[in-house]
Design an enzyme around this catalytic site. Structure first.
Site, PDB file in Angstrom:
ATOM      1  CG  ASP A  86     -21.418   9.789 -11.716  1.00  0.00           C
ATOM      2  OD1 ASP A  86     -21.332   8.586 -11.391  1.00  0.00           O
ATOM      3  OD2 ASP A  86     -22.476  10.314 -12.099  1.00  0.00           O
TER       4      ASP A  86
ATOM      5  CB  THR B 201     -19.639   3.163  -7.744  1.00  0.00           C
ATOM      6  OG1 THR B 201     -20.134   1.822  -7.758  1.00  0.00           O
ATOM      7  CG2 THR B 201     -19.363   3.582  -6.315  1.00  0.00           C
ATOM      8  CG  HIS B 202     -20.955   5.171 -13.433  1.00  0.00           C
ATOM      9  ND1 HIS B 202     -21.726   4.183 -14.019  1.00  0.00           N
ATOM     10  CD2 HIS B 202     -21.739   6.281 -13.416  1.00  0.00           C
ATOM     11  CE1 HIS B 202     -22.915   4.670 -14.322  1.00  0.00           C
ATOM     12  NE2 HIS B 202     -22.955   5.939 -13.958  1.00  0.00           N
TER      13      HIS B 202
ATOM     14  CE  LYS C 198     -27.248   3.511 -16.894  1.00  0.00           C
ATOM     15  NZ  LYS C 198     -26.219   4.134 -16.036  1.00  0.00           N
ATOM     16  CG  PHE C 199     -24.371  -6.325 -15.679  1.00  0.00           C
ATOM     17  CD1 PHE C 199     -23.161  -6.895 -16.056  1.00  0.00           C
ATOM     18  CD2 PHE C 199     -24.505  -5.859 -14.382  1.00  0.00           C
ATOM     19  CE1 PHE C 199     -22.113  -7.004 -15.147  1.00  0.00           C
ATOM     20  CE2 PHE C 199     -23.464  -5.968 -13.475  1.00  0.00           C
ATOM     21  CZ  PHE C 199     -22.261  -6.529 -13.865  1.00  0.00           C
TER      22      PHE C 199
ATOM     23  CE1 TYR D 190     -29.888  15.980 -13.307  1.00  0.00           C
ATOM     24  CE2 TYR D 190     -29.487  17.906 -14.700  1.00  0.00           C
ATOM     25  CZ  TYR D 190     -29.020  16.783 -14.038  1.00  0.00           C
ATOM     26  OH  TYR D 190     -27.691  16.454 -14.098  1.00  0.00           O
TER      27      TYR D 190
HETATM   28  P1  5BU Z   1     -26.443  13.623 -12.503  1.00  0.00           P
HETATM   29  O1  5BU Z   1     -25.131  14.308 -12.411  1.00  0.00           O
HETATM   30  O2  5BU Z   1     -27.335  13.783 -11.255  1.00  0.00           O
HETATM   31  O3  5BU Z   1     -27.198  13.954 -13.775  1.00  0.00           O
HETATM   32  O4  5BU Z   1     -26.046  12.048 -12.562  1.00  0.00           O
HETATM   33  C1  5BU Z   1     -26.989  11.049 -12.782  1.00  0.00           C
HETATM   34  C2  5BU Z   1     -26.393   9.683 -12.528  1.00  0.00           C
HETATM   35  O5  5BU Z   1     -27.431   8.712 -12.692  1.00  0.00           O
HETATM   36  C3  5BU Z   1     -25.259   9.253 -13.452  1.00  0.00           C
HETATM   37  O6  5BU Z   1     -24.361   8.462 -12.712  1.00  0.00           O
HETATM   38  C4  5BU Z   1     -25.948   8.390 -14.513  1.00  0.00           C
HETATM   39  O7  5BU Z   1     -25.145   7.322 -14.989  1.00  0.00           O
HETATM   40  C5  5BU Z   1     -27.123   7.801 -13.745  1.00  0.00           C
HETATM   41  N1  5BU Z   1     -28.311   7.549 -14.570  1.00  0.00           N
HETATM   42  C6  5BU Z   1     -29.022   8.553 -15.192  1.00  0.00           C
HETATM   43  O8  5BU Z   1     -28.673   9.721 -15.115  1.00  0.00           O
HETATM   44  N2  5BU Z   1     -30.143   8.247 -15.917  1.00  0.00           N
HETATM   45  C7  5BU Z   1     -30.576   6.978 -16.065  1.00  0.00           C
HETATM   46  O9  5BU Z   1     -31.608   6.750 -16.702  1.00  0.00           O
HETATM   47  C8  5BU Z   1     -29.819   5.960 -15.412  1.00  0.00           C
HETATM   48  C9  5BU Z   1     -28.723   6.266 -14.668  1.00  0.00           C
HETATM   49 BR1  5BU Z   1     -30.385   4.221 -15.568  1.00  0.00          BR
END
Ligand code: 5BU
Length: 277
Positions: free
Chosen positions: A47, A70-71, A102-103, A229
């Site tokens: 990200d 990726t985003h 996330k379509f 987390y």
């Molecule tokens: P982090 O920095 O580890 O918290 O990032 C989590 C990534 O996973 C981030 O790119 C979110 O868009 C993606 N994500 C998420 O956190 N939770 C979800 O439920 C989904 C995607 Br679907």
């Protein structure tokens, strides 16, 4: 080749057991093979908002990750040609390209959204999609790849890691019903912060598709703005096949050491998982 010393030489089929035997989509086998070769189940959530920083990150942690999430729409001043450098770097490291788009629109618009400025259909191997608008979204996305003579795979959002999300147990079951047996659905996104939810998801999904889980971090239980987390070991042990890790790696002072730690925890859990028969 990087090796934790936990297992010397092992074939993907031995370590992945039922998942290897029963998964139907070849992209799942590609993921399992790369994971086994590198001994990591880490999908890097890259990200970052510039092409150069993305490339630096992939070059440094590439040996310790098995796919790149990726985003594309957070990249500043996006240029399709520049983006190709990210794609090439990922390929060099044998990484599947997973665009977390996330379509969520109706099928025919999702098909068009696979093109457009980011042209996701031309470089992504995998994308995420919500089930909310109806099951035709799956065919719409597949048609998007078809428009450029490519085949890709979809991860349906069956659960989310964020606090207060509206994906109820019933919604999760409906999502699995849509994905099960679909040639386009490689797997599901589960809530990496909750081993109980992952176990339940695994029970309902069975062995024929993958589960990947965001919401994983070795240090914190609470993230920013509602993120939650769990521990990477617990996520894999309870039935996830890939941990999606973002800030735990790119936000660390030493991304390489962090990536190695996540890799080690994820691999250890896979080796110790009981369903590898
Ligand atoms: P982090 O920095 O580890 O918290 O990032 C989590 C990534 O996973 C981030 O790119 C979110 O868009 C993606 N994500 C998420 O956190 N939770 C979800 O439920 C989904 C995607 Br679907």
């Amino acid at each position: 080749m990087y090796n934790h010393g936990l297992v010397n030489t092992m074939e993907a089929g031995d370590i992945w057991g039922l998942r290897w035997k029963n998964c139907a989509n070849p992209l799942s086998h590609r993921f399992m093979e790369v994971s086994t070769k590198k001994q990591t189940l880490v999908i890097l959530a890259a990200d970052l908002n510039t092409v150069d920083s993305l490339i630096n990150l992939i070059e440094s942690v590439g040996p310790y990750i098995s796919a790149l999430k990726t985003h594309v729409d957070i990249v500043d001043e996006f240029e399709r040609k520049e983006w190709e450098r990210v794609v090439e770097t990922a390929k060099k490291h044998d990484l599947l390209l997973f665009e977390d788009r996330k379509f969520a629109d109706i099928g025919k618009i999702s098909q068009k959204q696979m093109g457009g400025i980011y042209d996701i259909r031309s470089w992504a191997d995998l994308v995420t999609a919500h089930r909310i608008s109806g099951k035709d979204i799956v065919d719409g996305i597949a048609a998007g790849w078809g428009d450029v003579q490519r085949i890709g795979g979809i991860f349906l959002l069956a659960q989310m890691s964020s606090r207060g999300n509206l994906l109820t147990e019933q919604y999760t079951l409906e999502t699995i019903k849509t994905g099960i047996g679909s040639p386009h659905v490689v797997g599901y996104i589960g809530n990496g912060s909750s081993p109980e939810e992952i176990s339940l998801l695994r029970q309902n999904v069975g062995e024929s598709q993958l589960i990947w889980t965001p919401g994983v971090n070795l240090e914190t239980s609470e993230g920013l703005l509602g993120q939650r987390y769990g521990h990477p070991y617990d996520a894999i042990k309870s039935g996830s096949d890939g941990i999606i890790v973002g800030s735990g790696i790119h936000g660390s002072n030493d991304p390489v050491s962090s990536a190695k730690m996540y890799a080690k925890e994820s691999w250890r859990a896979l080796v110790e998982r009981e369903d590898n028969g």
